[in-house]
Design a protein around this motif. Structure first.
Motif, PDB file in Angstrom:
ATOM      1  N   LEU A 363       6.299  12.869  -6.093  1.00 24.05           N
ATOM      2  CA  LEU A 363       7.500  12.185  -5.620  1.00 24.05           C
ATOM      3  C   LEU A 363       7.301  11.630  -4.210  1.00 24.05           C
ATOM      4  N   MET A 364       6.648  12.419  -3.361  1.00 27.16           N
ATOM      5  CA  MET A 364       6.388  11.946  -1.989  1.00 27.16           C
ATOM      6  C   MET A 364       5.493  10.718  -2.011  1.00 27.16           C
ATOM      7  N   VAL A 366       5.157   8.515  -4.494  1.00 29.13           N
ATOM      8  CA  VAL A 366       5.871   7.370  -5.065  1.00 29.13           C
ATOM      9  C   VAL A 366       6.871   6.792  -4.069  1.00 29.13           C
ATOM     10  N   THR A 367       7.607   7.650  -3.394  1.00 29.60           N
ATOM     11  CA  THR A 367       8.639   7.175  -2.471  1.00 29.60           C
ATOM     12  C   THR A 367       8.047   6.522  -1.223  1.00 29.60           C
ATOM     13  N   ARG A 368       6.856   6.931  -0.810  1.00 26.25           N
ATOM     14  CA  ARG A 368       6.244   6.361   0.397  1.00 26.25           C
ATOM     15  C   ARG A 368       5.355   5.156   0.105  1.00 26.25           C
ATOM     16  N   ARG A 369       5.039   4.920  -1.151  1.00 27.60           N
ATOM     17  CA  ARG A 369       4.173   3.789  -1.505  1.00 27.60           C
ATOM     18  C   ARG A 369       4.954   2.495  -1.368  1.00 27.60           C
ATOM     19  N   SER A 371       6.372  -1.232  -1.966  1.00 23.61           N
ATOM     20  CA  SER A 371       6.568  -1.989  -3.208  1.00 23.61           C
ATOM     21  C   SER A 371       5.727  -3.256  -3.203  1.00 23.61           C
TER      22      SER A 371
END
Length: 378
Positions: A363-364, A366-369, A371
């Protein structure tokens, strides 16, 4: 210590505690508090998590490895030592007891004698008053009333002594028949009991009967030492159980520590017995967690008791400071206990912990990657 008689059945004790004595008591309390903080509470919380996992794993194992036993068929192919589910009728036998030369006999599977004694009951009210010099005066108000109680009051104040009480006890019949098999007392002791109403045919001397109880003493006006005896029992009937089948056909609990036997009255399926045990395990786990937090709070409170004792010397604001300190201790106890529970949870559930950690890292990531649209704008 000073004692003042305040009535025919009441008196007051006044004890003064000086500043030095109070400081010594606080230091002793600090030592006890440190033991609770660093030993008792963490040990309970850690053991509780391990025990909860052990019980849950054993019950999950039962779901897929339990064997079903025909209560009327002794010719089976189930290996001794196996966990079996059986549903059948338990036949009652004669339960006997003797109370003060009164013989009692009635049909049951298992029973328990409950006793109440008319006695002096002690009531204690304690209050403390500061003496203005760092010490305090402890005042204890004692009063005595007469009444029925199932547990003997252990005080021995002059003029208010209680005689020895007839003990409550379990009346075990040993092995009893469950279908074609023999169920041990390990199983029958887990059965739910209900009130057994004594009748004249159940006792050797019906003159001792008062209603459905045995009364030993003055019926018109109870006196100190009078007893009322009653019974609860399981009378027999349909029973459902998960237990260990022994080589001789007996149904018992395992030799090692276990959740077995699981027993209930009536037609209860194996899945229902296991589900009930799982719910009980969850409830006990949370209860032990709460007790561990309480021990941590008591330990922390005792550990800082020398400091709170010093704060008492500060006029006006001493009470406020102690209130704030108590609030901080409460929050700290909850936080530290939760950390211990979390670490113990991870230690006894490594696979669950690894999966949870992987999910958190994913989750960390995905959320920091960033867009794709933001990359194109750059």
């Amino acid at each position: 210590m000073q004692r003042y008689q305040t009535g025919p059945h009441s008196f007051t004790e006044v004890t003064h505690e000086g500043a030095l004595q109070g400081a010594g008591n606080s230091m002793c309390g600090m030592v006890v508090g440190l033991v609770l903080m660093f030993a008792a509470s963490p040990a309970l919380l850690w053991w509780n998590e391990g025990s909860a996992v052990r019980v849950a794993e054993e019950l999950d194992h039962l779901k897929t490895n339990i064997q079903y036993l025909d209560p009327n068929n002794m010719n089976h192919n189930i290996a001794p030592g196996s966990a079996v589910y059986i549903q059948g009728h338990i036949e009652p036998t004669t339960c006997t007891d003797t109370v003060d030369n009164v013989a009692v006999s009635f049909q049951c599977v298992t029973a328990k004698r409950n006793t109440e004694m008319f006695q002096w009951i002690e009531h204690v009210h304690t209050r403390e008053q500061p003496d203005g010099r760092g010490g305090k005066t402890k005042i204890k108000d004692y009063s005595y009333t007469q009444g029925w109680s199932s547990s003997r009051s252990s005080h021995q104040r002059s003029g208010h002594e209680n005689p020895t009480q007839i003990p409550s006890t379990t009346i075990s019949q040993g092995d009893v028949k469950l279908g074609a098999f023999m169920a041990s007392s390990d199983i029958t002791s887990e059965l739910p009991m209900r009130t057994h109403r004594l009748q004249a045919k159940d006792v050797s001397d019906s003159s001792y009967l008062l209603g459905d109880q045995i009364y030993l003493g003055n019926r018109r006006q109870p006196q100190i030492g009078d007893h009322k005896i009653s019974y609860v029992s399981f009378p027999g009937g349909l029973v459902s159980s998960i237990a260990i089948l022994q080589h001789d056909g007996r149904l018992t609990r395992p030799a090692k520590q276990s959740v077995l036997p699981l027993v209930d009255e009536g037609a209860v399926t194996a899945d229902e017995l296991i589900e009930y045990a799982l719910n009980k395990n969850t409830m006990l786990t949370w209860l032990c967690r709460f007790c561990g937090m309480v021990l941590m709070y008591i330990g922390m409170s005792l550990a800082i008791s020398p400091l709170t004792k010093l704060v008492d010397y500060i006029p006006l604001v001493g009470g406020l400071i102690n209130f704030v300190a108590g609030t901080i201790v409460l929050l700290s106890a909850i936080l530290v206990s939760c950390v211990i529970i979390a670490v113990a949870w991870i230690a006894v559930r490594p696979l669950h912990a690894t999966a949870a950690l992987a999910c958190i890292i994913g989750l960390m990531f995905v959320t920091r990657r960033p867009s794709g649209s933001s990359k194109r704008r750059e």
